[in-house]
Scaffold this motif. Sequence first.
Motif, PDB file in Angstrom:
ATOM      1  N   PRO A  24       0.825  -1.208   0.000  1.00  0.00           N
ATOM      2  CA  PRO A  24       0.000   0.000   0.000  1.00  0.00           C
ATOM      3  C   PRO A  24       0.859   1.258   0.000  1.00  0.00           C
ATOM      4  O   PRO A  24       1.945   1.289   0.575  1.00  0.00           O
ATOM      5  CB  PRO A  24      -0.824  -0.108   1.284  1.00  0.00           C
ATOM      6  N   ARG A  25       0.368   2.297  -0.661  1.00  0.00           N
ATOM      7  CA  ARG A  25       1.077   3.576  -0.744  1.00  0.00           C
ATOM      8  C   ARG A  25       0.143   4.660  -0.230  1.00  0.00           C
ATOM      9  O   ARG A  25      -1.021   4.727  -0.592  1.00  0.00           O
ATOM     10  CB  ARG A  25       1.465   3.855  -2.190  1.00  0.00           C
ATOM     11  N   LEU A  26       0.676   5.521   0.628  1.00  0.00           N
ATOM     12  CA  LEU A  26      -0.077   6.627   1.202  1.00  0.00           C
ATOM     13  C   LEU A  26       0.520   7.924   0.693  1.00  0.00           C
ATOM     14  O   LEU A  26       1.733   8.142   0.797  1.00  0.00           O
ATOM     15  CB  LEU A  26      -0.010   6.578   2.732  1.00  0.00           C
ATOM     16  N   LEU A  27      -0.311   8.802   0.129  1.00  0.00           N
ATOM     17  CA  LEU A  27       0.127  10.108  -0.335  1.00  0.00           C
ATOM     18  C   LEU A  27      -0.417  11.147   0.634  1.00  0.00           C
ATOM     19  O   LEU A  27      -1.626  11.298   0.782  1.00  0.00           O
ATOM     20  CB  LEU A  27      -0.383  10.374  -1.755  1.00  0.00           C
ATOM     21  N   LEU A  28       0.491  11.850   1.318  1.00  0.00           N
ATOM     22  CA  LEU A  28       0.116  12.910   2.256  1.00  0.00           C
ATOM     23  C   LEU A  28       0.372  14.253   1.593  1.00  0.00           C
ATOM     24  O   LEU A  28       1.477  14.516   1.108  1.00  0.00           O
ATOM     25  CB  LEU A  28       0.942  12.812   3.539  1.00  0.00           C
ATOM     26  N   GLU A  29      -0.645  15.108   1.580  1.00  0.00           N
ATOM     27  CA  GLU A  29      -0.510  16.434   0.987  1.00  0.00           C
ATOM     28  C   GLU A  29      -0.984  17.484   1.963  1.00  0.00           C
ATOM     29  O   GLU A  29      -1.973  17.293   2.659  1.00  0.00           O
ATOM     30  CB  GLU A  29      -1.340  16.535  -0.298  1.00  0.00           C
ATOM     31  N   ASN A  30      -0.254  18.614   2.003  1.00  0.00           N
ATOM     32  CA  ASN A  30      -0.693  19.766   2.778  1.00  0.00           C
ATOM     33  C   ASN A  30      -0.209  21.019   2.051  1.00  0.00           C
ATOM     34  O   ASN A  30       0.348  20.936   0.948  1.00  0.00           O
ATOM     35  CB  ASN A  30      -0.221  19.692   4.236  1.00  0.00           C
ATOM     36  N   SER A  32       2.284  22.870   2.425  1.00  0.00           N
ATOM     37  CA  SER A  32       3.729  23.003   2.188  1.00  0.00           C
ATOM     38  C   SER A  32       4.292  21.927   1.252  1.00  0.00           C
ATOM     39  O   SER A  32       5.477  21.913   0.990  1.00  0.00           O
ATOM     40  CB  SER A  32       4.478  22.990   3.522  1.00  0.00           C
ATOM     41  N   GLY A  33       3.475  21.033   0.772  1.00  0.00           N
ATOM     42  CA  GLY A  33       3.969  20.022  -0.146  1.00  0.00           C
ATOM     43  C   GLY A  33       3.315  18.672   0.062  1.00  0.00           C
ATOM     44  O   GLY A  33       2.254  18.567   0.670  1.00  0.00           O
ATOM     45  N   SER A  34       3.962  17.654  -0.456  1.00  0.00           N
ATOM     46  CA  SER A  34       3.429  16.309  -0.326  1.00  0.00           C
ATOM     47  C   SER A  34       4.570  15.316  -0.144  1.00  0.00           C
ATOM     48  O   SER A  34       5.726  15.618  -0.444  1.00  0.00           O
ATOM     49  CB  SER A  34       2.601  15.929  -1.558  1.00  0.00           C
ATOM     50  N   ARG A  35       4.228  14.160   0.374  1.00  0.00           N
ATOM     51  CA  ARG A  35       5.196  13.071   0.497  1.00  0.00           C
ATOM     52  C   ARG A  35       4.444  11.752   0.371  1.00  0.00           C
ATOM     53  O   ARG A  35       3.252  11.658   0.667  1.00  0.00           O
ATOM     54  CB  ARG A  35       5.998  13.138   1.787  1.00  0.00           C
ATOM     55  N   THR A  36       5.156  10.752  -0.064  1.00  0.00           N
ATOM     56  CA  THR A  36       4.592   9.428  -0.258  1.00  0.00           C
ATOM     57  C   THR A  36       5.242   8.465   0.728  1.00  0.00           C
ATOM     58  O   THR A  36       6.455   8.498   0.923  1.00  0.00           O
ATOM     59  CB  THR A  36       4.847   8.936  -1.694  1.00  0.00           C
ATOM     60  N   ILE A  37       4.412   7.642   1.346  1.00  0.00           N
ATOM     61  CA  ILE A  37       4.908   6.616   2.262  1.00  0.00           C
ATOM     62  C   ILE A  37       4.506   5.264   1.688  1.00  0.00           C
ATOM     63  O   ILE A  37       3.321   5.012   1.436  1.00  0.00           O
ATOM     64  CB  ILE A  37       4.317   6.777   3.679  1.00  0.00           C
ATOM     65  N   ASP A  38       5.484   4.413   1.448  1.00  0.00           N
ATOM     66  CA  ASP A  38       5.227   3.053   0.985  1.00  0.00           C
ATOM     67  C   ASP A  38       5.276   2.114   2.181  1.00  0.00           C
ATOM     68  O   ASP A  38       6.258   2.108   2.932  1.00  0.00           O
ATOM     69  CB  ASP A  38       6.275   2.626  -0.048  1.00  0.00           C
ATOM     70  N   PHE A  39       4.228   1.353   2.368  1.00  0.00           N
ATOM     71  CA  PHE A  39       4.158   0.402   3.470  1.00  0.00           C
ATOM     72  C   PHE A  39       4.620  -0.967   2.992  1.00  0.00           C
ATOM     73  O   PHE A  39       4.470  -1.307   1.820  1.00  0.00           O
ATOM     74  CB  PHE A  39       2.731   0.317   4.011  1.00  0.00           C
ATOM     75  N   PRO A  40       5.144  -1.783   3.896  1.00  0.00           N
ATOM     76  CA  PRO A  40       5.579  -3.120   3.488  1.00  0.00           C
ATOM     77  C   PRO A  40       4.380  -4.007   3.152  1.00  0.00           C
ATOM     78  O   PRO A  40       3.265  -3.787   3.629  1.00  0.00           O
ATOM     79  CB  PRO A  40       6.322  -3.648   4.719  1.00  0.00           C
TER      80      PRO A  40
END
Length: 92
Positions: A24-30, A32-40
């Motif tokens: 699963p991949r989580l995209l966090l946006e606010n 000031s920008g965004s970041r992606t977190i890849d879960f195992p």
Amino acid sequence: MRQPGPPHRGPRLHSAGRPAGHRPRLLLENASGSRTIDFPADDQVAAALAAFTAAVAGTAPAVDGAHDLLAQADVLFAIRRAAAKNGAPPGS
């Protein structure tokens, strides 16, 4: 006339249909920008069944705050019982 949908089959695990190796991949946006977190990858169905089995067998690890949650449930039950004694309708 609206056609009836498929019969309700009860609760489903959210990961139903996902392969055990799905990452699963989580995209966090606010602002000031965004970041992606890849879960195992994890077989969520197997993990849920293992947790259920451990809970039934009494071998599940202790959960932080479990005592507080049970105490809160006891208070809620007592409030509902008192309300019922005083004539309040169920669910009010």
